[in-house]
Write an enzyme that holds these catalytic residues in place. Structure first.
Site, PDB file in Angstrom:
ATOM      1  CG  ASP A  81      43.177  36.607  44.028  1.00  0.00           C
ATOM      2  OD1 ASP A  81      43.807  36.934  43.003  1.00  0.00           O
ATOM      3  OD2 ASP A  81      42.047  37.029  44.300  1.00  0.00           O
ATOM      4  CG  HIS A 107      49.962  41.889  38.393  1.00  0.00           C
ATOM      5  ND1 HIS A 107      49.703  42.996  39.163  1.00  0.00           N
ATOM      6  CD2 HIS A 107      50.889  42.274  37.492  1.00  0.00           C
ATOM      7  CE1 HIS A 107      50.432  44.014  38.722  1.00  0.00           C
ATOM      8  NE2 HIS A 107      51.165  43.595  37.712  1.00  0.00           N
TER       9      HIS A 107
HETATM   10  P1  ADP Z   1      41.832  40.681  40.092  1.00  0.00           P
HETATM   11  O1  ADP Z   1      43.035  41.403  39.602  1.00  0.00           O
HETATM   12  O2  ADP Z   1      41.963  39.195  39.999  1.00  0.00           O
HETATM   13  O3  ADP Z   1      40.549  41.133  39.471  1.00  0.00           O
HETATM   14  P2  ADP Z   1      42.069  42.164  42.640  1.00  0.00           P
HETATM   15  O4  ADP Z   1      41.269  42.021  43.884  1.00  0.00           O
HETATM   16  O5  ADP Z   1      43.536  42.213  42.862  1.00  0.00           O
HETATM   17  O6  ADP Z   1      41.653  40.977  41.660  1.00  0.00           O
HETATM   18  O7  ADP Z   1      41.676  43.505  41.908  1.00  0.00           O
HETATM   19  C1  ADP Z   1      40.357  43.812  41.535  1.00  0.00           C
HETATM   20  C2  ADP Z   1      40.217  45.318  41.269  1.00  0.00           C
HETATM   21  O8  ADP Z   1      39.059  45.529  40.466  1.00  0.00           O
HETATM   22  C3  ADP Z   1      40.047  46.101  42.546  1.00  0.00           C
HETATM   23  O9  ADP Z   1      40.744  47.317  42.459  1.00  0.00           O
HETATM   24  C4  ADP Z   1      38.537  46.338  42.605  1.00  0.00           C
HETATM   25  O10 ADP Z   1      38.169  47.535  43.249  1.00  0.00           O
HETATM   26  C5  ADP Z   1      38.159  46.394  41.143  1.00  0.00           C
HETATM   27  N1  ADP Z   1      36.778  45.888  41.000  1.00  0.00           N
HETATM   28  C6  ADP Z   1      36.286  44.722  41.451  1.00  0.00           C
HETATM   29  N2  ADP Z   1      34.957  44.621  41.216  1.00  0.00           N
HETATM   30  C7  ADP Z   1      34.607  45.733  40.577  1.00  0.00           C
HETATM   31  C8  ADP Z   1      33.369  46.240  40.051  1.00  0.00           C
HETATM   32  N3  ADP Z   1      32.200  45.609  40.183  1.00  0.00           N
HETATM   33  N4  ADP Z   1      33.405  47.421  39.429  1.00  0.00           N
HETATM   34  C9  ADP Z   1      34.568  48.095  39.329  1.00  0.00           C
HETATM   35  N5  ADP Z   1      35.741  47.696  39.824  1.00  0.00           N
HETATM   36  C10 ADP Z   1      35.774  46.530  40.434  1.00  0.00           C
HETATM   37  O1  F6P Z   2      45.289  40.661  38.081  1.00  0.00           O
HETATM   38  C1  F6P Z   2      45.207  39.655  37.140  1.00  0.00           C
HETATM   39  C2  F6P Z   2      44.523  40.130  35.869  1.00  0.00           C
HETATM   40  O2  F6P Z   2      44.598  39.162  34.878  1.00  0.00           O
HETATM   41  C3  F6P Z   2      45.090  41.396  35.286  1.00  0.00           C
HETATM   42  O3  F6P Z   2      46.198  41.192  34.448  1.00  0.00           O
HETATM   43  C4  F6P Z   2      43.908  41.931  34.581  1.00  0.00           C
HETATM   44  O4  F6P Z   2      43.939  43.280  34.321  1.00  0.00           O
HETATM   45  C5  F6P Z   2      42.768  41.566  35.523  1.00  0.00           C
HETATM   46  O5  F6P Z   2      43.147  40.370  36.116  1.00  0.00           O
HETATM   47  C6  F6P Z   2      41.420  41.478  34.834  1.00  0.00           C
HETATM   48  O6  F6P Z   2      41.413  40.485  33.834  1.00  0.00           O
HETATM   49  P1  F6P Z   2      41.123  40.774  32.295  1.00  0.00           P
HETATM   50  O7  F6P Z   2      42.122  41.768  31.837  1.00  0.00           O
HETATM   51  O8  F6P Z   2      41.282  39.450  31.624  1.00  0.00           O
HETATM   52  O9  F6P Z   2      39.732  41.307  32.242  1.00  0.00           O
END
Ligand code: ADP
Ligand code: F6P
Length: 477
Positions: free
Chosen positions: A362, A154
């Site tokens: 990202d 991912h």
């Molecule tokens: P990462 O996997 O690195 O966190 P992504 O943008 O791919 O980044 O995914 C983030 C996910 O977490 C999204 O589905 C988003 O809606 C959710 N998310 C981000 N911030 C919050 C928050 N404050 N509360 C709940 N969910 C969140």
């Molecule tokens: O999308 C990358 C990722 O590391 C996922 O594997 C994971 O669920 C998410 O970011 C949040 O990170 P963590 O599981 O370390 O809180």
């Protein structure tokens, strides 16, 4: 019948236990069926590793394993998040490596393999997710599991010059080649992976991208992850009229909302983003008193020093920007560091005039796709997106910026805030079509077909079209 067994560190448990904000939980939640088993960490850290609990959630069977505090620390805090995460996000300067962390990482992978072997059937399809479990296929093969095993990364993958910095890099690369299929977010990641395999391992790769090493052939390709677009759109349309979104709108008093939603992670480029917003207020004073920036950044990985450091840096920056620009009746930057329900965030996206998504690097960035899905077609907001987010390969109609340049962020924000309705609609329509086609279910189907070794993936031709376009763009670069 063959069952799908998903393995990831976090598991969804109806939004509780092992789940945290993050793209992986979001992507997988939308692809579960009653035949699916989802296996991962329970979220519990105790005396010993290995206790399993079974439950049903989101339409699948969840099997979750506790981890001993010591194992968790070396595996997750140490090797996964202080070694692999910074390296694969192009930040070798933040990387720290400790052999005992790596041993802990291998220990947990072996514990996961033991637990899996206690319930796996020979014809199960195992689909492993993310950098926490690179060696898992090798561990399962050592235990004589002969079924198909796929892996999906991912996060980004780096070129050989960077990957070779990793002390156990060779071993991990070779472990990746033990999967039947390795999926990435973008063509760039695939190119880097294949270059590492050729240069570091000296394995041969066919024209079709099949890796021939000492193990079974391994297919690698890019299958960009998506969201359940229609469901997210519907959720946003409903949430817009709920209390929180109404209160947010009222609090803006007619000012344009710029919204950022990210885990509080140094990969998300938050300091540069805040500085870029400050630069907007300096360079384009006409926006003072007419905009407000809301950043929702739930704290993440607090056990890791580099995350605490960036949190401190952001706390200071928020004070500086508000100190410099605020007025008695206007707070330019609001900053929240706690989780919020996804539906509430969907409503906030719909209220926003600008979605500001500026990671330094990202894997995909599902928030960018969620912003697009949430918009009102009659009056859509504008997405300002880092060209180093995986989503940029698909969302070419966003205002693409270099996140390292705060002036470029300021200029894009100005362009977004002054963009005529017709242009906003045209850009949004093209992006929505892509986000709709390359959905979470198109992604999971394509991945599973690829794990099964089917070259002609059973996905909508339209989804294939975008991957081909990305591939061709890659060839031209
Ligand atoms: P990462 O996997 O690195 O966190 P992504 O943008 O791919 O980044 O995914 C983030 C996910 O977490 C999204 O589905 C988003 O809606 C959710 N998310 C981000 N911030 C919050 C928050 N404050 N509360 C709940 N969910 C969140
Ligand atoms: O999308 C990358 C990722 O590391 C996922 O594997 C994971 O669920 C998410 O970011 C949040 O990170 P963590 O599981 O370390 O809180």
């Amino acid at each position: 019948m063959a069952r799908l067994v998903i393995v990831s560190n976090r598991v969804t448990v109806g939004g509780k236990k092992g789940q945290a904000p993050g793209g992986l939980a979001t992507a997988l939640k939308d692809v579960l069926t009653p035949e699916t088993i989802w296996f991962g960490w329970s979220g519990k850290r105790g005396e010993t590793s290995g206790r399993l609990t079974r439950s049903n959630a989101d339409g699948a069977e969840i099997i979750a394993m506790d981890l001993a505090e010591k194992d968790f620390t070396r595996f997750y805090v140490g090797f996964a998040n202080r070694t692999l995460w910074p390296l694969l996000h192009y930040r070798p300067g933040l990387l720290s490596f400790d052999r005992s962390d790596y041993e802990g990482y291998l220990t947990v992978n072996n514990q996961f393999a033991d637990a899996l072997m206690s319930f796996l059937r020979p014809d199960d399809i195992v689909w492993v997710h993310d950098y926490h479990f690179i060696p898992l296929a090798a561990c399962l093969r050592q235990r004589n599991f002969t079924g198909r095993i796929g892996f999906y990364l991912h996060i980004p993958f780096v070129p050989p010059a960077l990957f070779s910095v990793l002390p156990p890099g060779r071993a991990l690369l070779s472990a990746l080649c033990e999967y039947d299929h390795v999926g990435f977010q973008t063509e760039t990641d695939v190119r880097h992976f294949r270059a590492c395999v050729m240069e570091i391992l000296r394995y041969s790769i066919s024209k079709e991208g099949v890796i021939f090493g000492p193990h079974r052939p391994c297919i690698s390709n890019a299958i960009p992850v998506g969201i359940d677009t229609e469901a997210f759109s519907a959720m946003a349309a409903e949430a817009e009229h709920q209390e929180e979104a109404e209160r947010l709108r009222d609090s803006m008093g007619g000012k344009a909302l710029i919204l950022g939603v990210d885990r509080l992670d140094y990969s998300k480029g938050l300091p540069q983003r805040f500085t870029g917003y400050g630069r907007l207020l300096e360079k384009y004073p006409e926006h003072r008193q007419h905009v407000g920036f809301l950043q929702v950044a739930p704290r993440s990985r607090d056990d890791v020093k580099e995350y605490r450091d960036v949190k401190r840096q952001l706390d200071q920056l928020v004070g500086q920007i508000n100190g410099q620009h605020a007025d008695f009746d206007w707070v330019p930057l609001r900053y929240i560091t706690r989780d919020m329900p996804r539906s509430m965030l969907a409503g906030f996206h719909r209220v926003a005039r600008v979605g500001l998504v500026t990671p330094l690097r990202d894997g995909m960035n599902l928030v960018a796709k969620e912003f697009v899905a949430a918009q009102n077609p009659a009056d859509p907001g504008v997405l300002v997106l880092s060209r180093f987010a995986g989503a940029a390969a698909e969302l070419q109609d966003a205002l693409l910026i270099n996140p390292f340049d705060p002036d470029e962020i300021a200029e894009a924000l100005h362009a977004a805030l002054t963009m005529p309705l017709a242009e906003r609609q045209a850009r949004w329509r093209r992006m929505y079509e892509i986000v709709h086609r390359n959905s979470a279910s198109a992604w999971s189907q394509a991945c599973i077909q690829a794990v099964l070794g089917n070259r002609h993936m059973d996905v909508q031709p339209s989804s294939r079209y975008y991957w081909q376009r990305d591939q061709q763009a890659g060839k031209r670069r």
